[in-house]
Design an enzyme around this catalytic site. Sequence first.
Site, PDB file in Angstrom:
ATOM      1  N   ARG A 121       0.858  -1.195   0.000  1.00  0.00           N
ATOM      2  CA  ARG A 121       0.000   0.000   0.000  1.00  0.00           C
ATOM      3  C   ARG A 121       0.891   1.240   0.000  1.00  0.00           C
ATOM      4  NH1 ARG A 121      -5.276  -2.002   1.710  1.00  0.00           N
ATOM      5  NH2 ARG A 121      -6.395  -1.570  -0.199  1.00  0.00           N
ATOM      6  N   GLN A 126       0.160   2.414  -5.940  1.00  0.00           N
ATOM      7  CA  GLN A 126      -1.267   2.751  -5.835  1.00  0.00           C
ATOM      8  C   GLN A 126      -2.069   2.351  -7.089  1.00  0.00           C
ATOM      9  OE1 GLN A 126      -1.412   6.756  -4.460  1.00  0.00           O
ATOM     10  NE2 GLN A 126      -3.122   6.327  -3.093  1.00  0.00           N
ATOM     11  N   ASP A 129      -3.074  -1.359  -7.149  1.00  0.00           N
ATOM     12  CA  ASP A 129      -3.665  -1.845  -5.906  1.00  0.00           C
ATOM     13  C   ASP A 129      -5.052  -2.460  -6.160  1.00  0.00           C
ATOM     14  OD1 ASP A 129      -4.761  -2.175  -3.399  1.00  0.00           O
ATOM     15  OD2 ASP A 129      -4.245  -0.181  -2.681  1.00  0.00           O
ATOM     16  N   SER A 132      -7.860  -2.008  -3.426  1.00  0.00           N
ATOM     17  CA  SER A 132      -8.574  -0.733  -3.507  1.00  0.00           C
ATOM     18  C   SER A 132      -9.552  -0.716  -4.675  1.00  0.00           C
ATOM     19  CB  SER A 132      -7.589   0.429  -3.664  1.00  0.00           C
ATOM     20  OG  SER A 132      -6.897   0.621  -2.464  1.00  0.00           O
ATOM     21  N   TYR A 229      -3.283  -1.359   8.348  1.00  0.00           N
ATOM     22  CA  TYR A 229      -4.353  -2.319   8.588  1.00  0.00           C
ATOM     23  C   TYR A 229      -4.728  -2.397  10.057  1.00  0.00           C
ATOM     24  CZ  TYR A 229      -3.710  -4.079   3.880  1.00  0.00           C
ATOM     25  OH  TYR A 229      -3.645  -4.182   2.529  1.00  0.00           O
TER      26      TYR A 229
HETATM   27  P1  NAD Z   1      -9.561  -3.738   5.104  1.00  0.00           P
HETATM   28  O1  NAD Z   1     -10.358  -4.183   3.931  1.00  0.00           O
HETATM   29  O2  NAD Z   1      -8.417  -4.562   5.555  1.00  0.00           O
HETATM   30  O3  NAD Z   1     -10.542  -3.551   6.369  1.00  0.00           O
HETATM   31  C1  NAD Z   1     -11.698  -2.750   6.252  1.00  0.00           C
HETATM   32  C2  NAD Z   1     -11.824  -1.856   7.464  1.00  0.00           C
HETATM   33  O4  NAD Z   1     -12.260  -2.634   8.581  1.00  0.00           O
HETATM   34  C3  NAD Z   1     -10.531  -1.167   7.913  1.00  0.00           C
HETATM   35  O5  NAD Z   1     -10.739   0.233   7.914  1.00  0.00           O
HETATM   36  C4  NAD Z   1     -10.287  -1.730   9.308  1.00  0.00           C
HETATM   37  O6  NAD Z   1      -9.689  -0.788  10.166  1.00  0.00           O
HETATM   38  C5  NAD Z   1     -11.702  -2.064   9.734  1.00  0.00           C
HETATM   39  N1  NAD Z   1     -11.812  -2.975  10.882  1.00  0.00           N
HETATM   40  C6  NAD Z   1     -11.054  -4.067  11.176  1.00  0.00           C
HETATM   41  N2  NAD Z   1     -11.458  -4.618  12.343  1.00  0.00           N
HETATM   42  C7  NAD Z   1     -12.516  -3.875  12.787  1.00  0.00           C
HETATM   43  C8  NAD Z   1     -13.370  -3.954  13.923  1.00  0.00           C
HETATM   44  N3  NAD Z   1     -13.212  -4.896  14.842  1.00  0.00           N
HETATM   45  N4  NAD Z   1     -14.338  -3.004  14.058  1.00  0.00           N
HETATM   46  C9  NAD Z   1     -14.493  -2.020  13.136  1.00  0.00           C
HETATM   47  N5  NAD Z   1     -13.730  -1.911  12.022  1.00  0.00           N
HETATM   48  C10 NAD Z   1     -12.744  -2.818  11.856  1.00  0.00           C
HETATM   49  O7  NAD Z   1      -9.090  -2.236   4.871  1.00  0.00           O
HETATM   50  P2  NAD Z   1      -8.613  -1.560   3.508  1.00  0.00           P
HETATM   51  O8  NAD Z   1      -9.732  -0.922   2.817  1.00  0.00           O
HETATM   52  O9  NAD Z   1      -7.811  -2.552   2.746  1.00  0.00           O
HETATM   53  O10 NAD Z   1      -7.660  -0.417   4.057  1.00  0.00           O
HETATM   54  C11 NAD Z   1      -6.574  -0.761   4.910  1.00  0.00           C
HETATM   55  C12 NAD Z   1      -5.607   0.382   5.013  1.00  0.00           C
HETATM   56  O11 NAD Z   1      -4.917   0.597   3.807  1.00  0.00           O
HETATM   57  C13 NAD Z   1      -6.221   1.724   5.372  1.00  0.00           C
HETATM   58  O12 NAD Z   1      -5.388   2.334   6.325  1.00  0.00           O
HETATM   59  C14 NAD Z   1      -6.204   2.485   4.102  1.00  0.00           C
HETATM   60  O13 NAD Z   1      -6.173   3.881   4.309  1.00  0.00           O
HETATM   61  C15 NAD Z   1      -4.918   1.981   3.516  1.00  0.00           C
HETATM   62  N6  NAD Z   1      -4.839   2.142   2.070  1.00  0.00           N
HETATM   63  C16 NAD Z   1      -3.695   2.680   1.547  1.00  0.00           C
HETATM   64  C17 NAD Z   1      -3.564   2.816   0.182  1.00  0.00           C
HETATM   65  C18 NAD Z   1      -2.302   3.387  -0.392  1.00  0.00           C
HETATM   66  O14 NAD Z   1      -1.599   4.101   0.279  1.00  0.00           O
HETATM   67  N7  NAD Z   1      -1.964   3.044  -1.608  1.00  0.00           N
HETATM   68  C19 NAD Z   1      -4.584   2.417  -0.662  1.00  0.00           C
HETATM   69  C20 NAD Z   1      -5.736   1.862  -0.102  1.00  0.00           C
HETATM   70  C21 NAD Z   1      -5.849   1.723   1.269  1.00  0.00           C
END
Ligand code: NAD
Length: 375
Positions: A121, A126, A129, A132, A229
Amino acid sequence: MKIAVLKEAGGVETRVAATPETVKKLMGLGASVAVEAGAGFGARISDADYAAAGATVAARADVIAGADMVLGVQGPQLADLPNIVPGTIVAAIQSPFNDRAKIEAYAGAGLIAYAMEFMPRTTRAQSMDVLSSQSNLAGYKAVIDAGETYGRAFAMMMTAAGTISAARVFIMGVGVAGLQAIATARRLGGVVSATDVRAATKEQIESLGAKAIFVEKVAGISGEGAGGYATEMSDEYKAAQAELVSAHIAKQDIVITTALIPGRPAPRLVTDAQVASMRPGSVIVDLAVDSGGNVEGAVAGEIVERYGVKIIGHSNPASRMAPDASALYSRNLFNMISAFWDKEAKAAVWPADDDIVKGIKLTEGGKVVHERLQG
Ligand code: NAD
């Protein structure tokens, strides 16, 4: 460099790993592209469209023969392995934690398996990804699916015949899918609230015009852990979250859960008793159902009814928007190949010490090599 694009096994998988647009772009780099006949049907792309873009359209065995790289959504099947030359790169969404036997088989066949969902990430990665690109569509579609099943309006309407009240929508888990679900439900006119364990999401929720529902008295994840995460929360946190959420959930018309913890079963966020507290006619969408589910009673691939509440558990939600999901997934693959393209060699070159290559490479030289799959 010959790139093979496979037809997926079917069922709930309707996506495809290349579109005519990315075929043209890959050929523009200097690759040749062979697409299995019928590969694009689920994503509404005909064989003629691929042929017009310059691809060779052929039977599976011919497409695989002599390929340097095989692109798939879920990857080749075990029956294909004898036909794939050792050393071939196989890029797909590999689900290594759910399908370890397949990864071992890829290693045994001498393939170099790339798991697109392990893409780091980082800013550089990006555009590659897939989590995303696919989660964004899944979050959008979850709201549309909920609205369809709810059968009532999202938006408040004041009419001459009286007022229709707005739907109350609660999003649990505010990663990529959750953010898109908030935005979509807001656009439709719902009254939206959301929660997460990561403190950073509070501001994101509010900036989308939704209400943030947060456990205040127990520490959540304030900084973002490895890769941003979530991790498994303490028992104390889980108890505080359950108490807070119970009072809130009972007042909601639609709940959409998206919470995932990489490499672990999805956290349980909604109990049967909480489902029972909702008004009959309410709808829950469990986007984590393929990873074990956030909602007690959710069944993968089904819509079940408990206490008059419908719990939607569609498997593979991104596939429910196959043309868009395929367009974005294919571009993710193209962006990766193009980033590693060597013009003189007219082939992609994958340095072993590159953080993207290290991040996604599961198997090489007959072994499972990824650190997350050791032990
Ligand atoms: P994910 O699909 O792994 O999880 C979905 C969401 O569920 C997350 O926000 C997580 O915090 C939440 N979650 C987990 N356990 C929980 C609980 N017990 N109660 C409530 N919520 C809970 O998440 P994702 O969409 O893959 O995103 C993960 C991270 O990656 C984030 O920090 C996001 O900002 C980051 N991200 C970065 C990039 C990048 O920089 N290229 C791109 C996409 C996402």
